[in-house]
Scaffold this motif. Structure first.
Motif, PDB file in Angstrom:
ATOM      1  N   LEU A  11       0.848  -1.188   0.000  1.00  0.00           N
ATOM      2  CA  LEU A  11       0.000   0.000   0.000  1.00  0.00           C
ATOM      3  C   LEU A  11       0.883   1.237   0.000  1.00  0.00           C
ATOM      4  CD1 LEU A  11      -2.697   1.540   0.428  1.00  0.00           C
ATOM      5  CD2 LEU A  11      -2.380   1.152   2.890  1.00  0.00           C
ATOM      6  N   VAL A  12       0.676   2.104  -0.988  1.00  0.00           N
ATOM      7  CA  VAL A  12       1.410   3.365  -1.039  1.00  0.00           C
ATOM      8  C   VAL A  12       0.470   4.482  -1.433  1.00  0.00           C
ATOM      9  CG1 VAL A  12       3.613   2.278  -1.606  1.00  0.00           C
ATOM     10  CG2 VAL A  12       2.116   3.082  -3.442  1.00  0.00           C
ATOM     11  N   GLN A  13       0.880   5.695  -1.165  1.00  0.00           N
ATOM     12  CA  GLN A  13       0.090   6.862  -1.552  1.00  0.00           C
ATOM     13  C   GLN A  13       0.304   7.181  -3.027  1.00  0.00           C
ATOM     14  OE1 GLN A  13       1.171  10.008   1.197  1.00  0.00           O
ATOM     15  NE2 GLN A  13      -0.564   9.490   2.520  1.00  0.00           N
ATOM     16  N   ALA A  14      -0.647   7.850  -3.605  1.00  0.00           N
ATOM     17  CA  ALA A  14      -0.516   8.304  -4.983  1.00  0.00           C
ATOM     18  C   ALA A  14       0.756   9.137  -5.129  1.00  0.00           C
ATOM     19  CB  ALA A  14      -1.737   9.112  -5.390  1.00  0.00           C
ATOM     20  N   GLY A  15       1.447   8.906  -6.242  1.00  0.00           N
ATOM     21  CA  GLY A  15       2.713   9.576  -6.478  1.00  0.00           C
ATOM     22  C   GLY A  15       3.917   8.801  -5.998  1.00  0.00           C
ATOM     23  N   GLY A  16       3.672   7.761  -5.230  1.00  0.00           N
ATOM     24  CA  GLY A  16       4.759   6.945  -4.690  1.00  0.00           C
ATOM     25  C   GLY A  16       5.258   5.906  -5.663  1.00  0.00           C
ATOM     26  N   SER A  17       6.146   5.045  -5.161  1.00  0.00           N
ATOM     27  CA  SER A  17       6.783   4.021  -5.997  1.00  0.00           C
ATOM     28  C   SER A  17       6.755   2.671  -5.303  1.00  0.00           C
ATOM     29  CB  SER A  17       8.242   4.397  -6.273  1.00  0.00           C
ATOM     30  OG  SER A  17       8.338   5.609  -6.995  1.00  0.00           O
ATOM     31  N   LEU A  18       6.758   1.648  -6.117  1.00  0.00           N
ATOM     32  CA  LEU A  18       6.906   0.276  -5.651  1.00  0.00           C
ATOM     33  C   LEU A  18       7.746  -0.488  -6.669  1.00  0.00           C
ATOM     34  CD1 LEU A  18       3.324  -0.801  -4.463  1.00  0.00           C
ATOM     35  CD2 LEU A  18       5.356  -0.611  -3.021  1.00  0.00           C
ATOM     36  N   ARG A  19       8.411  -1.514  -6.195  1.00  0.00           N
ATOM     37  CA  ARG A  19       9.154  -2.394  -7.087  1.00  0.00           C
ATOM     38  C   ARG A  19       8.712  -3.830  -6.849  1.00  0.00           C
ATOM     39  NH1 ARG A  19      15.307  -4.517  -7.175  1.00  0.00           N
ATOM     40  NH2 ARG A  19      15.698  -4.451  -9.430  1.00  0.00           N
ATOM     41  N   LEU A  20       8.215  -4.446  -7.895  1.00  0.00           N
ATOM     42  CA  LEU A  20       7.807  -5.837  -7.836  1.00  0.00           C
ATOM     43  C   LEU A  20       8.921  -6.729  -8.374  1.00  0.00           C
ATOM     44  CD1 LEU A  20       4.133  -5.614  -9.197  1.00  0.00           C
ATOM     45  CD2 LEU A  20       4.969  -5.258  -6.866  1.00  0.00           C
ATOM     46  N   SER A  21       9.035  -7.908  -7.773  1.00  0.00           N
ATOM     47  CA  SER A  21      10.000  -8.909  -8.242  1.00  0.00           C
ATOM     48  C   SER A  21       9.284 -10.227  -8.452  1.00  0.00           C
ATOM     49  CB  SER A  21      11.110  -9.113  -7.217  1.00  0.00           C
ATOM     50  OG  SER A  21      11.825  -7.929  -6.979  1.00  0.00           O
ATOM     51  N   CYS A  22       9.784 -11.007  -9.385  1.00  0.00           N
ATOM     52  CA  CYS A  22       9.223 -12.330  -9.643  1.00  0.00           C
ATOM     53  C   CYS A  22      10.370 -13.251 -10.035  1.00  0.00           C
ATOM     54  CB  CYS A  22       8.182 -12.264 -10.746  1.00  0.00           C
ATOM     55  SG  CYS A  22       7.600 -13.886 -11.314  1.00  0.00           S
ATOM     56  N   ALA A  23      10.563 -14.294  -9.249  1.00  0.00           N
ATOM     57  CA  ALA A  23      11.650 -15.242  -9.494  1.00  0.00           C
ATOM     58  C   ALA A  23      11.080 -16.577  -9.953  1.00  0.00           C
ATOM     59  CB  ALA A  23      12.476 -15.429  -8.240  1.00  0.00           C
ATOM     60  N   ALA A  24      11.625 -17.082 -11.044  1.00  0.00           N
ATOM     61  CA  ALA A  24      11.252 -18.405 -11.537  1.00  0.00           C
ATOM     62  C   ALA A  24      12.251 -19.427 -11.010  1.00  0.00           C
ATOM     63  CB  ALA A  24      11.244 -18.413 -13.059  1.00  0.00           C
ATOM     64  N   SER A  25      11.734 -20.558 -10.572  1.00  0.00           N
ATOM     65  CA  SER A  25      12.620 -21.595 -10.044  1.00  0.00           C
ATOM     66  C   SER A  25      12.066 -22.976 -10.378  1.00  0.00           C
ATOM     67  CB  SER A  25      12.760 -21.443  -8.528  1.00  0.00           C
ATOM     68  OG  SER A  25      11.511 -21.632  -7.888  1.00  0.00           O
TER      69      SER A  25
END
Length: 120
Positions: A11-25
């Protein structure tokens, strides 16, 4: 067995940033195209961004200039850097990958989804 594991939602405020990661194994021979999709409540699952094995990219018009997809082939991992987030970016984000397993069978795999919520 192959699996995709996502992380980084929240959860972040508008204008903010997030980084998603996805690892395959798992029993992986080759990871080809990787991508991120999202699904908001009551809506269909739509493409956000995709990246090929040689790092060519394409984006949904709604995220161009704000989101960046990248990958680390050595780690079989794809990332989605999301900046200038808007409330309309709120959705469950799913990782997707086209993978050739050790039995040389090619199929599409999906992650379990990670919730991204943007408050106004």
């Amino acid at each position: 067995q192959v699996q995709l594991v996502e992380s980084g939602g929240g959860l972040v405020q508008a204008g903010g940033s997030l980084r998603l990661s996805c690892a395959a194994s798992g029993s992986i021979r080759t990871v080809n195209d990787m991508g991120w999709y999202r699904q908001a409540p009551g809506k269909q699952r739509d493409l956000v961004a995709r990246i090929t094995s040689d790092s060519s990219t394409n984006y949904a018009d709604s995220v161009k200039g704000r989101f960046t997809i990248s990958r680390d082939n050595a780690k079989n991992t794809v990332y989605l850097q999301m900046n200038s987030l808007k409330p309309e970016d709120t959705a469950v984000y799913y990782c997707n990958a086209l993978i050739v397993n050790v039995q040389r069978v090619t199929r599409t795999y999906w992650g379990q989804g990670t919730q991204v919520t943007i408050s106004s």
